[in-house]
Design an enzyme around this catalytic site. Structure first.
Site, mmCIF file in Angstrom:
data_model
loop_
_atom_site.group_PDB
_atom_site.id
_atom_site.type_symbol
_atom_site.label_atom_id
_atom_site.label_comp_id
_atom_site.label_asym_id
_atom_site.label_seq_id
_atom_site.Cartn_x
_atom_site.Cartn_y
_atom_site.Cartn_z
ATOM 1 N N ASP A 149 -1.511 -10.407 -4.084
ATOM 2 C CA ASP A 149 -0.493 -10.616 -3.047
ATOM 3 C C ASP A 149 -0.968 -11.560 -1.948
ATOM 4 O O ASP A 149 -0.170 -12.313 -1.374
ATOM 5 C CB ASP A 149 -0.019 -9.285 -2.466
ATOM 6 C CG ASP A 149 -1.127 -8.365 -1.982
ATOM 7 O OD1 ASP A 149 -2.311 -8.786 -1.959
ATOM 8 O OD2 ASP A 149 -0.829 -7.212 -1.622
ATOM 9 N N THR A 150 -2.260 -11.556 -1.635
ATOM 10 C CA THR A 150 -2.771 -12.478 -0.624
ATOM 11 C C THR A 150 -2.526 -13.922 -1.037
ATOM 12 O O THR A 150 -2.154 -14.769 -0.219
ATOM 13 C CB THR A 150 -4.269 -12.252 -0.394
ATOM 14 O OG1 THR A 150 -4.469 -10.921 0.079
ATOM 15 C CG2 THR A 150 -4.835 -13.230 0.623
ATOM 16 N N ARG A 206 8.915 -3.462 -3.256
ATOM 17 C CA ARG A 206 10.268 -3.953 -3.024
ATOM 18 C C ARG A 206 10.594 -5.039 -4.027
ATOM 19 O O ARG A 206 9.704 -5.685 -4.601
ATOM 20 C CB ARG A 206 10.394 -4.512 -1.607
ATOM 21 C CG ARG A 206 9.436 -5.645 -1.342
ATOM 22 C CD ARG A 206 9.291 -5.907 0.119
ATOM 23 N NE ARG A 206 8.320 -6.958 0.337
ATOM 24 C CZ ARG A 206 8.497 -7.978 1.161
ATOM 25 N NH1 ARG A 206 9.615 -8.076 1.847
ATOM 26 N NH2 ARG A 206 7.580 -8.898 1.321
ATOM 27 N N ALA A 251 0.808 -1.222 0.000
ATOM 28 C CA ALA A 251 0.000 0.000 0.000
ATOM 29 C C ALA A 251 0.837 1.266 0.000
ATOM 30 O O ALA A 251 0.429 2.285 -0.550
ATOM 31 C CB ALA A 251 -0.926 -0.004 1.201
ATOM 32 N N GLY A 276 3.481 -8.945 7.076
ATOM 33 C CA GLY A 276 4.123 -7.918 7.879
ATOM 34 C C GLY A 276 3.591 -7.801 9.286
ATOM 35 O O GLY A 276 4.313 -7.380 10.201
#
Length: 482
Positions: free
Chosen positions: A229-230, A18, A14, A398
């Site tokens: 991404d999930t 990277r 969000a 994270g």
């Protein structure tokens, strides 16, 4: 001697992106983050947008830093997309799902097709920012732009296209759109026809791990990993998925489990679960919950007011604040847009007749406790919907680094929490690439490597009675807002 395989994973979050370079050999892998960059949306033309060209420049910088590698894959969050013209050019920077253009669109759409029908066709939790509603907003507000478009590409597919010139539509990201039929993974023609969405905009879907093309210059394969991404994070779940409940915890929290078949019932709709296609072909049955966005955005608001707090500072301040004094529903619509979250937390508490938190510590504690309680509520709903009993919750991503939230969650749900890996999204991206290249025999083999090699922390419940006492009030708070 085992051959060494090197892959490059890009993960867009969000507020930052990277690049992670990984090497695999002899049944284990090592990795390092080689490039990190901001991913800050910007305003243009009255809309909040992805800064796509700047992000592409960072992708190319990450590629340059990586040196030699065998493949590259990209994951982002769901639902957002770009539109290409007949020449393959991006018509405009993609609009961000937090933009206000979909306000009221879903309600109007549900007058055209009722929620039970829409859910039975797609299995997607009805959320105002889903791709379907973004397209309906575009159709109503910018019909000329839609008329110019020839191809829709979801964000990870758009980055893939820009890297290798090949346009594909990966299934996991497509399953966030509210336009895909499950478990077939094909576009739902009834939905497209009912809402006048041009079917020719949408490419046939391909499974996670499809090799889309090659990178110009060095010849590395460009792999369509699980674009959502999930689904990358869940690909690295260090457990037997069928019996595990997971919480992918970052800016968003997604709590769910793996199933063999989608659940498309009215009960599932009422409980607000989504069915997504996972990288392993399973259904990822999950609920979207606003997550650490509330902490991230609060920190930005305090910084703008001249108060600089690290995440460690906020955790310490929260521990000093009185417990379970004020609570919010993290998914209240007021918390969705960027802005002054602390003021909105105070307004919510005032509106619901609770003590108003004032200090940064009180507000942070309110957010953490509210998230833990919402996880308990969602876990109970998951068990109700599936008929399963989950004895452990696996936290990925994270949020693993946030020990206070992990401890609170274990205490609140009254069950052990296994936290890790923190880098689950990047690891899942890496595992999908290694499987596509043939370096791993399957994603399950990759999961076992993660389970054996990655540091996992276990939190056992200690103060459950305090949370049990607060939970009835919290349930009432949630259910009175519906």
């Amino acid at each position: 001697m085992d051959q060494r395989t090197t892959v490059l994973a890009f993960d867009f979050g969000a507020s930052s992106g990277r690049a992670v370079r990984a090497e695999y050999s002899g049944g284990s892998f090592t990795w390092e983050e080689i490039h990190r960059f901001d991913n800050i949306p910007y305003q243009k033309g009255g809309h909040l947008r992805w800064d796509f060209e700047t992000l592409m420049a960072h992708v190319r910088e990450g590629i340059a830093k990586a040196g030699s590698f065998d493949s590259v894959g990209i994951d982002t969050w769901g639902v957002d997309f770009g539109l290409l013209d007949p020449d393959g050019c991006l018509l405009e920077d993609p609009v961000h799902y937090r933009d206000s253009r979909t306000q009221g669109v879903a309600a109007r759409a549900l007058r055209q097709m009722d929620g039970e029908t829409l859910y039975a066709e797609t299995g997607t939790q009805i959320l105002s920012y889903n791709t379907l509603f973004q397209l309906l907003a575009l159709k109503q507000q910018q019909p000329d732009l839609l008329a110019q478009a020839q191809t829709l590409l979801f964000m990870p597919d758009l980055f893939t296209y820009r890297l290798c010139g090949c346009a594909v539509c990966e299934r996991s990201i497509a399953s966030t759109s509210q336009m895909l039929s499950l478990p077939q993974g094909v576009w739902n023609q009834r939905i497209l026809s009912a809402f006048g969405i041009p079917a020719n905009l949408l490419l046939p879907t391909v499974p996670s791990g499809t090799i889309a093309g090659r990178l110009a210059g060095n010849g590395a394969k460009v792999i369509s990993v699980a674009g959502h991404d999930t689904q990358c994070a869940v690909a690295a779940l260090p457990a037997d998925g069928e019996d595990a409940a997971f919480l992918s915890c970052g800016t968003w929290s997604l709590l769910g489990c793996e199933l063999d078949r989608p659940r498309l019932s009215a009960q599932s709709l009422r409980l607000e679960f989504s069915n997504e296609l996972g990288a392993n072909g399973k259904i990822q049955y999950l609920k979207n919950i606003i997550g650490l966005w509330l902490i991230q955005e609060s920190r930005r608001a305090w910084r703008a007011q001249g108060q600089e707090y690290s995440y460690a500072d906020l955790e310490c301040l929260a521990l000093e604040a009185p417990p379970l004094r004020s609570l919010v529903d993290p998914d209240d619509p007021s918390f969705m847009p960027p802005g002054d979250i602390p003021a909105r937390v105070q307004a919510y508490c005032a509106k619901t007749g609770q003590p108003v938190p004032h200090s940064a510590g009180e507000i942070t504690r309110c957010i953490y406790e509210s998230l833990a309680l919402k996880y308990r509520y969602a876990l109970e709903q998951l068990e109700q919907a599936t008929g399963k009993r989950f004895h452990t919750l696996h936290i990925l991503g994270g949020g693993v680094k946030d020990g206070l939230l992990c401890r609170m969650t274990a205490d609140c749900i009254g069950r052990p929490v296994i936290a890790g890996p923190a880098e689950a999204t990047a690891l899942g991206n890496i595992l999908i690439q290694l499987t596509a290249l043939g370096a791993l025999p399957s994603l399950e083999a990759g999961r076992q490597i993660v389970k054996k090699t990655q540091k996992l922390a276990e939190y056992r419940p200690q103060l459950s009675a305090v949370w049990d006492a607060a939970y009835p009030f919290y349930r009432k708070l949630l259910e009175s807002g519906k």
